[in-house]
Design a protein around this motif. Structure first.
Motif, short mmCIF file in Angstrom:
data_model
loop_
_atom_site.label_atom_id
_atom_site.label_comp_id
_atom_site.label_asym_id
_atom_site.label_seq_id
_atom_site.Cartn_x
_atom_site.Cartn_y
_atom_site.Cartn_z
N ILE A 206 2.87 -1.11 -5.01
CA ILE A 206 2.51 -0.11 -4.01
C ILE A 206 1.03 0.24 -3.97
O ILE A 206 0.53 0.65 -2.92
N PHE A 207 0.30 0.09 -5.07
CA PHE A 207 -1.12 0.42 -5.09
C PHE A 207 -2.03 -0.78 -4.79
O PHE A 207 -3.25 -0.65 -4.81
N LEU A 208 -1.44 -1.94 -4.55
CA LEU A 208 -2.24 -3.13 -4.26
C LEU A 208 -2.77 -3.09 -2.84
O LEU A 208 -2.05 -2.73 -1.90
N ARG A 209 -4.01 -3.48 -2.67
CA ARG A 209 -4.62 -3.52 -1.34
C ARG A 209 -3.86 -4.50 -0.44
O ARG A 209 -3.61 -5.63 -0.82
N GLY A 210 -3.47 -4.04 0.72
CA GLY A 210 -2.77 -4.88 1.67
C GLY A 210 -1.26 -4.92 1.53
O GLY A 210 -0.58 -5.46 2.38
N PHE A 211 -0.72 -4.32 0.45
CA PHE A 211 0.73 -4.33 0.29
C PHE A 211 1.34 -3.25 1.17
O PHE A 211 0.92 -2.10 1.17
N SER A 212 2.35 -3.63 1.95
CA SER A 212 3.05 -2.66 2.79
C SER A 212 4.45 -3.17 3.09
O SER A 212 4.66 -4.37 3.22
#
Length: 134
Positions: free
Chosen positions: A81-87
């Motif tokens: 959830i805190f990774l850039r681009g993860f959604s």
């Protein structure tokens, strides 16, 4: 704007305990977390979705908790959830929680998340310097 109910407790200005540089990062952190909480609460669909922002300053640390009674975060995605681009919401998303973690790190703080169906809580702690300034 989100069409939900948000409770802020206690009602106080963070500027009284934090300087301008810290306040900017706190807007990034709390704004993104509140946005996420209200979006999740709205998805309940029964009109009973709610979120809250709870803040306290004790022992030289600013502690805040943002929670909602929405759908929760699935266990299989919790590590991402805190990774850039993860959604989980589609393309061109996934920057909010990345910015939250980055801002918490810049302030030397910590962030934790607990979630299950019907309840999610993000808790962050930011150390404050002498005199309440971050």
């Amino acid at each position: 704007e989100q069409g939900g109910t948000l409770t802020v407790w206690p009602e106080r200005r963070w500027g009284t305990i934090c300087g301008p540089g810290v306040s900017h990062e706190l807007v990034t952190i709390s704004g993104n977390l509140v946005d996420k909480a209200l979006e999740s609460a709205r998805k309940r669909g029964d009109g009973k979705g709610e979120g809250a922002l709870e803040v306290c300053d004790a022992g030289g640390t600013l502690r805040a908790r943002v929670w909602d009674n929405g759908e929760g975060i699935r266990a299989k995605t919790m590590d991402s959830i805190f990774l850039r681009g993860f959604s989980t919401k589609g393309e061109n998303r996934g920057t909010g929680l990345y910015l939250v973690r980055q801002a918490v790190g810049l302030l030397g703080g910590t962030i934790d998340v607990e979630s299950r169906p019907g309840a999610t809580a993000f808790t962050f702690a930011i150390p404050l310097a002498e005199g309440g300034e971050g």
